[in-house]
Design a protein around this motif. Structure first.
Motif, PDB file in Angstrom:
ATOM      1  N   ARG A 231      57.675  29.805   9.800  1.00  0.00           N
ATOM      2  CA  ARG A 231      56.758  30.633  10.914  1.00  0.00           C
ATOM      3  C   ARG A 231      56.952  30.740  12.244  1.00  0.00           C
ATOM      4  NH1 ARG A 231      52.602  31.918   7.428  1.00  0.00           N
ATOM      5  NH2 ARG A 231      52.707  30.699   5.229  1.00  0.00           N
TER       6      ARG A 231
ATOM      7  N   THR B  34      60.624  32.951  12.793  1.00  0.00           N
ATOM      8  CA  THR B  34      60.496  34.239  12.740  1.00  0.00           C
ATOM      9  C   THR B  34      59.475  34.713  14.120  1.00  0.00           C
ATOM     10  OG1 THR B  34      58.682  34.065  11.281  1.00  0.00           O
ATOM     11  CG2 THR B  34      60.838  34.284  10.543  1.00  0.00           C
ATOM     12  N   LYS B  35      58.578  34.033  14.611  1.00  0.00           N
ATOM     13  CA  LYS B  35      57.676  34.552  15.548  1.00  0.00           C
ATOM     14  C   LYS B  35      58.668  34.742  16.938  1.00  0.00           C
ATOM     15  CE  LYS B  35      53.944  35.213  17.860  1.00  0.00           C
ATOM     16  NZ  LYS B  35      53.383  36.780  17.716  1.00  0.00           N
TER      17      LYS B  35
ATOM     18  N   GLN C 169      60.620  37.619  16.783  1.00  0.00           N
ATOM     19  CA  GLN C 169      59.611  38.937  17.095  1.00  0.00           C
ATOM     20  C   GLN C 169      59.203  38.846  18.489  1.00  0.00           C
ATOM     21  OE1 GLN C 169      56.284  38.101  14.342  1.00  0.00           O
ATOM     22  NE2 GLN C 169      56.746  39.891  12.990  1.00  0.00           N
ATOM     23  N   THR C 170      59.233  37.997  19.299  1.00  0.00           N
ATOM     24  CA  THR C 170      58.995  37.960  20.604  1.00  0.00           C
ATOM     25  C   THR C 170      60.169  38.588  21.360  1.00  0.00           C
ATOM     26  OG1 THR C 170      57.611  35.832  20.590  1.00  0.00           O
ATOM     27  CG2 THR C 170      58.429  36.519  22.710  1.00  0.00           C
TER      28      THR C 170
ATOM     29  N   ALA D  80      62.440  40.722  20.186  1.00  0.00           N
ATOM     30  CA  ALA D  80      62.382  42.031  19.928  1.00  0.00           C
ATOM     31  C   ALA D  80      61.362  42.844  20.656  1.00  0.00           C
ATOM     32  CB  ALA D  80      62.110  42.306  18.203  1.00  0.00           C
ATOM     33  N   GLN D  81      60.148  42.114  20.649  1.00  0.00           N
ATOM     34  CA  GLN D  81      59.148  42.836  21.523  1.00  0.00           C
ATOM     35  C   GLN D  81      59.317  43.035  23.042  1.00  0.00           C
ATOM     36  OE1 GLN D  81      55.773  40.582  20.457  1.00  0.00           O
ATOM     37  NE2 GLN D  81      55.745  41.567  18.398  1.00  0.00           N
TER      38      GLN D  81
ATOM     39  N   ILE E 168      65.849  46.290  13.471  1.00  0.00           N
ATOM     40  CA  ILE E 168      66.241  45.015  13.238  1.00  0.00           C
ATOM     41  C   ILE E 168      67.267  44.823  12.294  1.00  0.00           C
ATOM     42  CG2 ILE E 168      65.212  42.806  12.442  1.00  0.00           C
ATOM     43  CD1 ILE E 168      63.843  43.663  15.140  1.00  0.00           C
TER      44      ILE E 168
ATOM     45  N   SER F 112      64.911  38.450   8.932  1.00  0.00           N
ATOM     46  CA  SER F 112      64.958  39.750   9.548  1.00  0.00           C
ATOM     47  C   SER F 112      63.798  40.738   9.047  1.00  0.00           C
ATOM     48  CB  SER F 112      66.079  40.358   9.384  1.00  0.00           C
ATOM     49  OG  SER F 112      66.348  40.597   8.036  1.00  0.00           O
TER      50      SER F 112
ATOM     51  N   VAL G 125      60.548  39.522  10.509  1.00  0.00           N
ATOM     52  CA  VAL G 125      60.641  40.058  11.832  1.00  0.00           C
ATOM     53  C   VAL G 125      60.138  41.801  11.907  1.00  0.00           C
ATOM     54  CG1 VAL G 125      62.015  40.500  14.171  1.00  0.00           C
ATOM     55  CG2 VAL G 125      61.860  38.163  12.893  1.00  0.00           C
ATOM     56  N   ALA G 126      60.759  42.314  10.990  1.00  0.00           N
ATOM     57  CA  ALA G 126      60.842  43.752  11.031  1.00  0.00           C
ATOM     58  C   ALA G 126      59.401  44.077  10.324  1.00  0.00           C
ATOM     59  CB  ALA G 126      61.948  44.390  10.207  1.00  0.00           C
ATOM     60  N   GLU G 127      58.930  43.479   9.562  1.00  0.00           N
ATOM     61  CA  GLU G 127      57.401  43.693   9.022  1.00  0.00           C
ATOM     62  C   GLU G 127      57.292  45.150   8.058  1.00  0.00           C
ATOM     63  OE1 GLU G 127      54.625  43.527  12.025  1.00  0.00           O
ATOM     64  OE2 GLU G 127      54.341  41.245  11.425  1.00  0.00           O
TER      65      GLU G 127
END
Length: 378
Positions: free
Chosen positions: A70, A73-74, A77-78, A80-81, A88, A100, A103-105
């Protein structure tokens, strides 16, 4: 009766397909967060540079620490944002691919497996682990990847062990889908993003998914050994192409829309054994498939055919082959307890699950594997 089949939007496989990666990035925008280990990036750096120039796109390397936690992946994600990337990319093996997905959800995701070691690339699900490598939880997303891009030249140049491990993962596909079909159990295709319970009516697998799962087993028997030989020589042949498609596409669609059963649940339980942490997912799943067959009292001819195939390509037949020595019934109970939690796929078997019977099947599968190997070595 509600049924469901879930698929990636595009699947592309062939030699030098990495050179087309930039095109698929360009369908989303100009930039992509690249989730991959430094070793995997180094392996294909020249192709990345060529495709970035050709299609005028940029890859922002997020790195990957090798475990789908967790926290990791967090972190990704940070990035990517912060960088406002348009898509992704998960590049490498199953762990980077699963990271991935988290991260991409379920949005704008390109999967680029550099090995054919498991069937994760096509699916809308991922497995989360703790930092010590033990199983944490499943994660589900609203759709499968937008693109799955497989360069068979890259796969052929990877160590053969990865291809064989992928065959181990694909091996389970038919036997788990068969069990799920016979029990009319719900399959992963019916689950929406981030939900184990689901907010839509449950669905069972389609006949199409079961047929793809059965084709996995047929292809492995026909071309598994020849594909291994080709990979040993780092060459792409039709046998290798067939097994790459089997490991990634057919097994991916077969497991997700055909369903998982005891084999993958037992695999998840095996993560409590430290010795197994050094072995690949598909290697452990192969042995767990034997345990499932013992649990369901499969016919001897079928069990021997499975072991013949496993032995021919070098898949583990015993727990000792997976780094586990001095195995006890208490150890088997620990595996069985985790494998039998209410949420696990083992409950897709077409009979009630008893923890002690699962533990016994694991122990007996190990002994059957030992006897088979001893008979072959005489």
């Amino acid at each position: 009766m509600r049924k469901a089949l879930i698929l990636p939007t595009k699947y592309v496989q062939g030699e030098d397909e990495l050179l087309n990666l930039g095109y698929f990035v360009s369908t989303f925008g100009k930039t992509a967060l690249l989730i991959a280990t430094s070793d995997d990036v180094e392996r294909i750096q020249s192709q990345l540079e060529v495709t970035a120039r050709k299609f005028d796109v940029s890859f922002i390397e997020g790195g990957f620490n090798g475990e789908v936690t967790r926290e990791e992946t967090k972190r990704l994600q940070t990035i990517a944002q912060r960088e406002q990337t348009d898509c992704i990319i998960g590049l490498g093996g199953g762990k980077a691919i699963d990271a991935s997905k988290v991260v991409a959800e379920g949005e704008s995701l390109i999967i680029v497996p550099t090995i054919a070691a498991q069937d994760a690339p096509t699916s809308h699900s991922a497995v989360l682990y703790h930092a010590d490598g033990s199983f944490d939880d499943y994660a589900y997303f609203k759709q499968s990847p937008s693109v799955v891009l497989v360069d068979t030249k890259v796969v052929a140049k990877a160590p053969t062990r990865f291809l064989v491990a992928g065959m181990g993962d694909a091996l389970s596909t038919y036997f788990e889908a068969r069990a799920t079909h016979n029990s009319y159990s719900r399959v992963n295709a019916s689950l929406p993003m981030g939900s184990r319970e689901g907010k839509t009516p449950p669905a069972i697998g389609t006949y199409a998914a079961l047929a793809m799962a059965e084709l996995c087993w047929e292809n492995l028997q026909e071309d598994g050994l020849n594909a291994k030989i080709a990979c040993d020589a780092n060459l792409t042949t039709e046998a290798l192409n067939k097994i790459v498609e089997t490991n990634i596409l057919l097994s991916g669609l077969g497991f997700e829309s055909g369903g998982l059963a005891a084999a993958h649940a037992i695999h998840n339980g095996m993560t409590v054994l430290e010795g197994t942490h050094h072995y690949l997912h598909g290697e452990k799943v192969a042995f767990a498939t034997l345990a499932q067959l013992v649990l369901e009292n499969a016919e001897s001819d079928e069990l021997n055919t499975v072991m013949d195939f496993m032995y021919s390509v070098g898949l583990p037949l015993t727990l000792a082959d997976l780094g586990v020595n001095n195995f006890t019934f208490e150890d088997a109970l620990k595996i069985a307890e985790i494998a039998s939690i209410p949420e696990e796929s083992i409950h897709s078997m077409p009979f009630p699950i008893v923890i002690e019977e699962v533990a016994s099947a694991i122990v007996v599968a190990d002994k059957i594997g030992q006897n088979f190997k001893n008979s072959r070595m005489k």
